[in-house]
Design a protein around this motif. Structure first.
Motif, mmCIF file in Angstrom:
data_model
loop_
_atom_site.group_PDB
_atom_site.id
_atom_site.type_symbol
_atom_site.label_atom_id
_atom_site.label_comp_id
_atom_site.label_asym_id
_atom_site.label_seq_id
_atom_site.Cartn_x
_atom_site.Cartn_y
_atom_site.Cartn_z
ATOM 1 N N MET A 15 -46.594 1.524 61.090
ATOM 2 C CA MET A 15 -46.333 0.135 60.691
ATOM 3 C C MET A 15 -46.238 0.005 59.181
ATOM 4 O O MET A 15 -45.354 -0.673 58.651
ATOM 5 N N ILE A 16 -47.139 0.669 58.466
ATOM 6 C CA ILE A 16 -47.132 0.600 57.005
ATOM 7 C C ILE A 16 -45.863 1.247 56.448
ATOM 8 O O ILE A 16 -45.211 0.700 55.550
ATOM 9 N N ARG A 17 -45.490 2.396 56.991
ATOM 10 C CA ARG A 17 -44.273 3.079 56.519
ATOM 11 C C ARG A 17 -43.036 2.229 56.774
ATOM 12 O O ARG A 17 -42.171 2.091 55.903
ATOM 13 N N ILE A 53 -58.809 0.717 52.377
ATOM 14 C CA ILE A 53 -59.306 1.667 53.365
ATOM 15 C C ILE A 53 -58.936 3.087 52.938
ATOM 16 O O ILE A 53 -58.074 3.282 52.093
ATOM 17 N N ASP A 54 -59.603 4.071 53.542
ATOM 18 C CA ASP A 54 -59.350 5.473 53.208
ATOM 19 C C ASP A 54 -58.508 6.184 54.263
ATOM 20 O O ASP A 54 -57.855 7.182 53.979
ATOM 21 N N GLN A 55 -58.570 5.679 55.502
ATOM 22 C CA GLN A 55 -57.869 6.327 56.593
ATOM 23 C C GLN A 55 -57.143 5.287 57.437
ATOM 24 O O GLN A 55 -57.542 4.123 57.486
ATOM 25 N N VAL A 56 -56.068 5.716 58.086
ATOM 26 C CA VAL A 56 -55.327 4.834 58.989
ATOM 27 C C VAL A 56 -55.054 5.569 60.291
ATOM 28 O O VAL A 56 -55.014 6.799 60.328
ATOM 29 N N ALA A 66 -67.418 3.211 51.995
ATOM 30 C CA ALA A 66 -66.764 4.025 50.959
ATOM 31 C C ALA A 66 -65.535 3.344 50.387
ATOM 32 O O ALA A 66 -65.289 3.380 49.173
ATOM 33 N N HIS A 67 -64.722 2.701 51.243
ATOM 34 C CA HIS A 67 -63.491 2.089 50.742
ATOM 35 C C HIS A 67 -63.784 0.884 49.864
ATOM 36 O O HIS A 67 -63.006 0.545 48.978
ATOM 37 N N GLN A 68 -64.917 0.212 50.091
ATOM 38 C CA GLN A 68 -65.301 -0.886 49.205
ATOM 39 C C GLN A 68 -65.769 -0.343 47.853
ATOM 40 O O GLN A 68 -65.543 -0.947 46.810
ATOM 41 N N MET A 69 -66.417 0.806 47.888
ATOM 42 C CA MET A 69 -66.888 1.439 46.653
ATOM 43 C C MET A 69 -65.731 1.926 45.797
ATOM 44 O O MET A 69 -65.836 1.979 44.570
ATOM 45 N N ASN A 92 -55.449 -4.892 53.147
ATOM 46 C CA ASN A 92 -56.567 -4.309 53.881
ATOM 47 C C ASN A 92 -56.462 -4.711 55.354
ATOM 48 O O ASN A 92 -56.575 -5.892 55.682
ATOM 49 N N PRO A 93 -56.240 -3.750 56.271
ATOM 50 C CA PRO A 93 -56.070 -4.089 57.688
ATOM 51 C C PRO A 93 -57.287 -4.784 58.298
ATOM 52 O O PRO A 93 -57.173 -5.422 59.351
ATOM 53 N N GLU A 94 -58.441 -4.641 57.650
ATOM 54 C CA GLU A 94 -59.643 -5.303 58.151
ATOM 55 C C GLU A 94 -59.684 -6.781 57.761
ATOM 56 O O GLU A 94 -60.479 -7.549 58.299
ATOM 57 N N LEU A 95 -58.821 -7.173 56.834
ATOM 58 C CA LEU A 95 -58.816 -8.557 56.350
ATOM 59 C C LEU A 95 -57.521 -9.291 56.682
ATOM 60 O O LEU A 95 -57.504 -10.520 56.729
ATOM 61 N N ALA A 96 -56.440 -8.568 56.853
ATOM 62 C CA ALA A 96 -55.150 -9.178 57.202
ATOM 63 C C ALA A 96 -54.353 -8.185 58.030
ATOM 64 O O ALA A 96 -54.349 -6.980 57.742
#
Length: 376
Positions: A161-163, A151-154, A314-317, A121-125
Motif C-alpha cells: 500500500m505504501i509503495r 514505525i520501524d517495520q511494516v 522504539a519507534h517513538q524513541m 504513522n499507520p497506528e494513527l492514520a
C-alpha cells in the motif's frame, strides 16, 4: 501556483507550530499561494466534530477526550488559547473538505503537500487516508514534506500500500532518518530524502517575531511531559531543589495518559499557554525536561540546556534519538535509574555545532522544496 497543505494543525502545540512554520516558509517563495486544507470542522467544540470523533474513536474514547479538553475551566482556557492562535495565525481554506468529497479540492489547487508530524504513522492514520494524497488527480503536484511514518517495520500488505501510494508522488521526503530508511527500502530506490521538521526549517526570526516577553520573573526550569511517570517527576523535583529553582509545568497534556501526580507536581502550573507562550516559556527557562520532539526542537533553537525522558516504544524513541544524532548532541536521555548526579554530570551542548548543522540542513531542505515545486 496555488498549493494546499495536508497536515494536523490543532489539538497540541507541536502540531499547530509545525503547520504555522511550513505556511511561513511556503509563502516566502515567489509565485506560491499556500494555504492549509481544512479537513476539520471550524471549531474543536462542535456537534459536527463530536460525531466525527465518535465515528473515528468510539463513544467511550470520545467522551474521555471531551472531559480532558473541556472538563475544567483550566483545560477550556488551554483549548481557547490554542484555538485563538489557529484563528489568528493559520491560513486555513474557507471550504471544509470532508473525506467523502475531498477530491473536489482538485478543482481549486495546482498541487498538494502532505506533512509534517506523524501523519503517515499507520497506528494513527490509515494507509488510505487523505494524508497520503490518494484523492489527488493525475497531473497535480504531489509532494511529501517531512511526514513521520513513526514505525520501524511494516507488514507485506502495508508495504504494498505504501509503495503504491508513493509511486504517484513527484517528491518524497521524511522527517527522521529511520523513516527515510524504511521508505527507501519499500520504494526500492534512494529517492526519499531526509528533511528538517518545519519548525527547524523556519528561521529563528520567525519564532522571535511571535514569541511574547518573559512570563515569569524568577528563574525556573520548564517541564513538558506528554506522558512521563511519577518517578521522573520526583527526579525533577530533587534536581530543582538541589539547584534552588522553581518548576514551571503544563499539566495533563496527553489525554490518553494522564498522570495523577501532575496534580501536585510543579510550583507554577501554566494551564492556558498559547503556542506562542509555549515558545516563550522554553526560551526563558534555565533548563528544560521533556519527552516531546517539538519541545526538544525549540530548546535547541534557543540554546536551552535540556534533558530527555524515554518514549514508550522504539519507534517513538526514534524521533528523539534521530534528532539528537542529526545535531551531533551527546546523549541527553535520563533512564529510570537516573540520579541528580547524572543530570549534573551530563556533557554541555556545543551550540555552535548545532547551529551550523541546522543552517546546512535548512538550506538542503529548502532546496528540496524548491525543486519539488519546480522552482530550481
Amino acid at each position: 501556483m496555488k498549493i494546499a497543505g495536508l497536515t494536523w494543525w490543532r489539538n497540541n502545540y507541536g502540531s499547530v507550530l509545525q503547520a504555522y512554520a511550513l505556511q511561513r516558509v511556503m509563502n516566502e517563495f515567489e509565485n506560491i499561494d499556500y494555504e492549509i486544507l481544512n479537513q476539520y470542522s471550524g471549531k474543536v467544540a462542535s456537534v459536527d466534530n463530536f460525531y466525527h470523533k465518535i465515528k473515528t474513536f468510539g463513544i467511550r474514547k470520545t467522551i474521555h477526550r471531551i472531559v480532558w479538553k473541556f472538563g475544567t475551566k483550566k483545560l477550556r482556557d488551554r483549548n481557547r488559547a490554542l484555538q485563538k492562535f489557529v484563528d489568528e495565525e493559520l491560513k486555513i481554506s474557507d471550504k471544509r473538505y470532508k473525506v467523502n468529497y475531498i477530491d473536489s479540492a482538485n478543482g481549486c489547487y495546482d498541487g498538494f503537500i502532505c506533512g509534517s508530524d506523524q501523519i503517515w504513522n499507520p497506528e494513527l492514520a490509515s494507509l488510505d487516508s487523505i494524508y497520503w494524497l490518494t484523492f489527488v488527480k493525475t497531473g497535480k503536484l504531489k509532494i511529501a514534506y517531512a511526514p513521520s511514518i513513526g514505525i520501524d517495520q511494516v507488514t507485506k500488505e502495508q508495504r504494498k500500500m505504501i509503495r503504491d501510494n508513493l509511486n504517484t508522488f513527484n517528491a518524497v521526503s521524511c522527517r527522521e532518518e529511520s523513516g527515510r530508511n524504511l521508505i527507501s527500502s519499500i520504494m526500492g530506490t534512494e529517492d526519499c530524502e531526509t528533511v528538517l521538521d518545519p519548525t527547524l526549517l523556519a528561521e529563528r526570526s520567525v519564532w522571535d517575531h511571535i514569541c511574547p516577553p518573559r512570563r515569569f520573573t524568577e528563574k525556573y526550569i520548564f517541564v513538558y511531559l506528554l506522558r512521563g511517570t511519577k518517578q521522573q517527576r520526583k527526579l525533577i523535583e530533587l534536581y530543582a531543589g538541589f539547584i534552588n529553582l522553581k518548576i514551571v509545568t503544563m499539566p495533563f497534556l496527553d489525554n490518553e495518559h494522564i498522570n495523577k501526580y501532575d496534580r501536585k507536581f510543579g510550583d507554577i502550573k501554566y494551564w492556558d499557554a498559547s503556542p506562542s507562550d509555549f515558545i516563550s516559556v522554553i526560551r526563558h527557562a534555565e533548563a528544560v525536561f521533556t519527552d516531546s520532539f517539538h519541545c526538544m526542537i525549540f530548546s535547541c533553537l534557543y540554546h536551552r540546556k535540556f534533558y530527555l525522558f524515554p518514549k514508550i516504544g522504539a519507534h517513538q524513541m526514534n524521533r528523539l534519538t534521530d534528532l539528537q544524532n542529526m545535531l551531533h548532541i551527546s546523549p541527553r536521555m535520563l533512564e529510570d535509574n537516573a540520579t541528580v548526579r547524572d543530570i549534573l554530570s551530563m556533557k554541555a551542548i556545543d551550540w555552535n555545532i548545532v547551529d551550523d548543522i541546522i543552517r546546512e540542513k535548512r538550506m538542503k531542505s529548502k532546496s528540496y522544496l524548491k525543486k519539488a515545486l519546480g522552482m530550481a
